[in-house]
Design an enzyme around this catalytic site. Structure first.
Site, PDB file in Angstrom:
ATOM      1  N   LYS A   1      17.426  39.420  17.264  1.00 15.38           N
ATOM      2  CA  LYS A   1      18.172  38.103  16.882  1.00 15.38           C
ATOM      3  C   LYS A   1      19.021  37.677  18.025  1.00 15.38           C
ATOM      4  CE  LYS A   1      22.041  36.831  14.398  1.00 15.38           C
ATOM      5  NZ  LYS A   1      22.280  35.677  15.277  1.00 15.38           N
TER       6      LYS A   1
ATOM      7  N   GLU B   1      28.113  47.216  21.876  1.00 11.81           N
ATOM      8  CA  GLU B   1      28.855  46.709  22.991  1.00 11.81           C
ATOM      9  C   GLU B   1      29.711  45.695  22.615  1.00 11.81           C
ATOM     10  OE1 GLU B   1      28.771  47.821  26.254  1.00 11.81           O
ATOM     11  OE2 GLU B   1      26.979  49.197  25.669  1.00 11.81           O
TER      12      GLU B   1
ATOM     13  N   CYS C   1      32.469  39.599  28.837  1.00 13.23           N
ATOM     14  CA  CYS C   1      33.099  40.630  28.273  1.00 13.23           C
ATOM     15  C   CYS C   1      33.934  41.222  29.176  1.00 13.23           C
ATOM     16  CB  CYS C   1      32.158  41.608  27.426  1.00 13.23           C
ATOM     17  SG  CYS C   1      30.926  42.150  28.683  1.00 13.23           S
TER      18      CYS C   1
ATOM     19  N   GLU D   1      41.204  39.398  23.053  1.00 15.70           N
ATOM     20  CA  GLU D   1      40.156  38.621  23.844  1.00 15.70           C
ATOM     21  C   GLU D   1      40.143  37.167  23.503  1.00 15.70           C
ATOM     22  OE1 GLU D   1      36.129  39.724  22.909  1.00 15.70           O
ATOM     23  OE2 GLU D   1      35.770  40.046  25.165  1.00 15.70           O
TER      24      GLU D   1
HETATM   25  P1  NAD Z   1      29.838  37.645  17.662  1.00 16.07           P
HETATM   26  O1  NAD Z   1      30.346  38.851  17.337  1.00 16.07           O
HETATM   27  O2  NAD Z   1      30.513  36.378  17.172  1.00 16.07           O
HETATM   28  O3  NAD Z   1      28.206  37.364  17.497  1.00 16.07           O
HETATM   29  C1  NAD Z   1      27.268  38.252  18.250  1.00 16.07           C
HETATM   30  C2  NAD Z   1      25.953  37.998  17.412  1.00 16.07           C
HETATM   31  O4  NAD Z   1      26.223  38.724  16.118  1.00 16.07           O
HETATM   32  C3  NAD Z   1      25.306  36.709  16.897  1.00 16.07           C
HETATM   33  O5  NAD Z   1      24.047  36.975  17.052  1.00 16.07           O
HETATM   34  C4  NAD Z   1      26.037  36.541  15.710  1.00 16.07           C
HETATM   35  O6  NAD Z   1      25.141  35.784  14.972  1.00 16.07           O
HETATM   36  C5  NAD Z   1      25.833  37.974  14.958  1.00 16.07           C
HETATM   37  N1  NAD Z   1      26.585  38.301  13.660  1.00 16.07           N
HETATM   38  C6  NAD Z   1      27.680  37.657  13.432  1.00 16.07           C
HETATM   39  N2  NAD Z   1      28.064  38.070  12.235  1.00 16.07           N
HETATM   40  C7  NAD Z   1      27.238  39.114  11.731  1.00 16.07           C
HETATM   41  C8  NAD Z   1      27.303  39.923  10.758  1.00 16.07           C
HETATM   42  N3  NAD Z   1      28.128  39.904   9.773  1.00 16.07           N
HETATM   43  N4  NAD Z   1      26.380  40.943  10.721  1.00 16.07           N
HETATM   44  C9  NAD Z   1      25.313  40.937  12.082  1.00 16.07           C
HETATM   45  N5  NAD Z   1      25.326  39.985  12.791  1.00 16.07           N
HETATM   46  C10 NAD Z   1      26.288  39.189  12.950  1.00 16.07           C
HETATM   47  O7  NAD Z   1      29.920  37.128  19.264  1.00 16.07           O
HETATM   48  P2  NAD Z   1      29.946  36.107  20.068  1.00 16.07           P
HETATM   49  O8  NAD Z   1      30.839  35.204  19.860  1.00 16.07           O
HETATM   50  O9  NAD Z   1      28.436  35.647  20.200  1.00 16.07           O
HETATM   51  O10 NAD Z   1      30.001  36.855  21.556  1.00 16.07           O
HETATM   52  C11 NAD Z   1      31.078  37.124  22.013  1.00 16.07           C
HETATM   53  C12 NAD Z   1      31.472  38.416  21.949  1.00 16.07           C
HETATM   54  O11 NAD Z   1      30.595  39.409  22.669  1.00 16.07           O
HETATM   55  C13 NAD Z   1      32.695  38.596  22.905  1.00 16.07           C
HETATM   56  O12 NAD Z   1      33.548  39.408  21.949  1.00 16.07           O
HETATM   57  C14 NAD Z   1      32.122  39.524  24.092  1.00 16.07           C
HETATM   58  O13 NAD Z   1      33.260  40.583  24.496  1.00 16.07           O
HETATM   59  C15 NAD Z   1      31.369  40.376  23.443  1.00 16.07           C
HETATM   60  N6  NAD Z   1      30.146  40.874  24.548  1.00 16.07           N
HETATM   61  C16 NAD Z   1      30.292  42.189  24.825  1.00 16.07           C
HETATM   62  C17 NAD Z   1      29.570  42.294  25.937  1.00 16.07           C
HETATM   63  C18 NAD Z   1      29.630  44.173  26.456  1.00 16.07           C
HETATM   64  O14 NAD Z   1      28.839  44.450  27.191  1.00 16.07           O
HETATM   65  N7  NAD Z   1      30.417  44.809  25.867  1.00 16.07           N
HETATM   66  C19 NAD Z   1      28.640  41.780  26.559  1.00 16.07           C
HETATM   67  C20 NAD Z   1      28.775  40.381  26.232  1.00 16.07           C
HETATM   68  C21 NAD Z   1      29.457  39.942  25.003  1.00 16.07           C
END
Ligand code: NAD
Length: 508
Positions: free
Chosen positions: A192, A267, A301, A402
């Site tokens: 997804k 992650e 991130c 963050e």
């Molecule tokens: P997010 O947590 O809002 O969403 C990530 C994904 O999770 C999306 O596909 C979203 O639709 C899905 N999601 C949302 N609610 C959910 C639920 N209840 N159950 C299952 N899936 C759900 O994050 P974002 O805003 O898309 O991305 C930014 C975040 O990602 C930042 O916090 C960033 O630090 C993190 N990130 C981490 C890394 C790493 O390698 N550690 C890399 C890239 C991004």
């Protein structure tokens, strides 16, 4: 390639009316079962670029069922590793062939500069080729059994069906960190992408089919996290859920996945200190401070958003940094002169602006930026100016949380011990960097920092051979490197007794 595999992602590049996209389930391009769609916007000007299927739980369940069937009854998990690896490498070759189109799709979806998207695609090619090679290298391990007349073999097998939930900041790169090792290991998957950025992952599904990866092995399902993502995390037919995203969502995934004790790889975010000691090469450190944050407008991130400066260099470093930040050119990612694109959405920009206002309420001083740019050419997009806050302290939310935007908070420190203690005083543990010319300090500080990646005299460097992941609440498990492959395997111990005879433990 199956004729009905076209998702429509490439049509976005043709201009004209926004195409209707399709998801990829069991080798077929399909709309959402409900027929619902969501508009995909270009963050540069908020224009509509595509109508994506807005899937629901039933679509996620169909994608999982396809992956389950491909794992339980298909050839993929049982293929010799080298044969699977060759197909994974071939997929890498197709990504290389199509890199320019993929980069353009990524820039349209995320707003990042085309140059950054091109780098991402080259990284992704390398990831598929690396894991393609690794697939054939697995030979198991013979263990010297302590028991007579027995042999003991330890083999790695695919973990099974994987649910993969990806973020919007590096849509195809983050997906590739999961998909390439999982394919190489023999897993099948329902992926997804973020509902905001589906284009490149859909195109990847088409390329996987072209590479000869069987239908049902790689399924791409679109829709909101609360339904589609939750279904992947909860489904008893998913053996492992791999998630990249924010910490709040990560905690929900852990709770959902506990229902059937599925494996979890997380992650999560980071709040990454970038520490500059007075004995550093300050020109290099200045570049590092800029590169550490302003790629993709700080939506990284591992952004070094928490800059820590030794007292004696603080004022001059801040002045030089502000001068450089003021010259960062914002614009369309498609324009070669642009250095920084917009944020992903209007909603996210509001969140970033709220953090900047909050920091000032908590006592930080706004040195630069902190606003929506007044350039009319940027008015329709989700831009936010490079922002510098000084006078920040450990207790402030701007330092601890963050922000995920083009914002640097500056703290000052008086000693090495103070710098290390403060850098470690965070719930996050993804990455940290520090700058010093003192070799003994390099050793001391790198071992004292509690982060999954530590950069000495550099920032934001990673490559496929080395593992990536977080200490503390930045995650569980590792991506990239051999560890990133092993996440998608189970270890099995096969024990053979060559002189078996009744032991009569329970008598007759
Ligand atoms: P997010 O947590 O809002 O969403 C990530 C994904 O999770 C999306 O596909 C979203 O639709 C899905 N999601 C949302 N609610 C959910 C639920 N209840 N159950 C299952 N899936 C759900 O994050 P974002 O805003 O898309 O991305 C930014 C975040 O990602 C930042 O916090 C960033 O630090 C993190 N990130 C981490 C890394 C790493 O390698 N550690 C890399 C890239 C991004």
């Amino acid at each position: 390639m199956m004729n009905d595999n076209a998702t429509g992602a490439l049509d976005v590049l043709n201009g004209g009316a926004a195409p209707r996209l399709r998801m990829s389930v069991a080798g077929r391009a399909v709309p959402a079962l409900s027929g619902e769609t969501r508009g995909i916007l270009n963050p540069f000007d908020a224009s509509l670029v595509a109508l994506a299927p807005e899937g629901g739980r039933e679509d996620a369940a169909a994608a999982v069922a396809a992956a389950r069937a491909a794992f339980d009854a298909g050839d993929w998990p049982g293929l010799p590793g080298a044969v699977r690896g060759a197909l994974v490498s071939r997929l890498g070759g197709l990504i290389e062939r199509d890199a320019e189109n993929l980069a353009r799709l990524e820039t349209i979806d995320t707003g990042k500069t085309l140059e950054e998207s091109r780098w991402d695609m080259q990284d992704i090619v390398g990831i598929f080729k690396y894991y393609g090679g690794l697939a054939g290298s697995e030979g198991g391990e013979v263990v010297a059994s302590p028991l007579p007349d027995t042999t003991s073999l330890v083999v790695r097998e695919p973990v099974g069906v994987c649910g993969m939930i990806c973020p919007w900041n590096y849509p195809l790169l983050q997906a590739a960190w999961k998909i390439a090792p999982a394919l190489a290991a023999g897993c099948t998957m329902a992926v997804k992408p973020s509902e905001l950025t589906p284009l490149t992952t859909l195109r990847l599904a088409e390329l996987a089919a072209e590479a000869g990866i069987p239908a049902g092995v790689l399924n791409v399902v679109l829709g909101p996290g609360a339904t589609v993502g939750a279904e992947l995390a909860e489904s008893p037919d998913v053996d492992l859920v791999s998630f990249t995203g924010g910490i709040v969502t990560g905690k929900k995934i852990i709770a959902a996945a506990s229902a059937n004790v599925k494996k979890i790889a997380l992650e999560l975010g980071g709040k990454n200190p970038n520490i500059v000691f007075a004995d550093a090469d300050l020109d290099a450190a200045l570049e590092g401070a800029l590169n550490g944050v302003f790629f993709h407008a700080g939506q990284i991130c591992s952004a070094g958003a928490r800059l820590m400066l030794e007292d004696s260099i603080h004022d001059e470093f801040v002045a030089r940094l502000a001068e450089r930040m003021a010259r960062i050119r914002m614009g369309s990612g498609m324009d070669g002169a642009t250095q920084m694109g917009p944020l992903i959405s209007a909603e996210h920009r509001e969140k970033v602006a709220r953090y900047v206002a909050l920091a000032q309420e908590e006592g930080a001083r706004l040195e630069l930026g902190g606003m929506v740019p007044d350039d009319p050419a940027l008015a329709r997009g989700f831009f936010f100016t490079p922002t510098l806050l000084t006078g920040c302290t450990n207790a402030m939310r701007i330092v601890q949380e963050e922000v995920f935007g083009p914002v640097i908070s500056v703290e000052r420190f008086a000693s090495e011990e103070e710098a290390v203690a403060r850098a470690n005083s965070t719930v996050y543990g993804l990455s940290a960097g520090f700058w010093t010319s003192d070799a003994a300090r390099q050793q001391r500080v790198s071992s004292a920092l509690r982060f999954g990646t530590v950069w000495i005299n550099d920032f934001n460097v990673y490559f496929v051979q080395a593992p990536w992941g977080g200490y503390k609440q930045s995650g569980m498990g590792r991506e990239l490197g051999r560890a990133g492959f092993e996440e998608y395997t189970e270890q099995k111990h096969v024990f053979s007794n060559h002189a078996s005879r009744p032991v009569r433990w329970f008598g007759i």
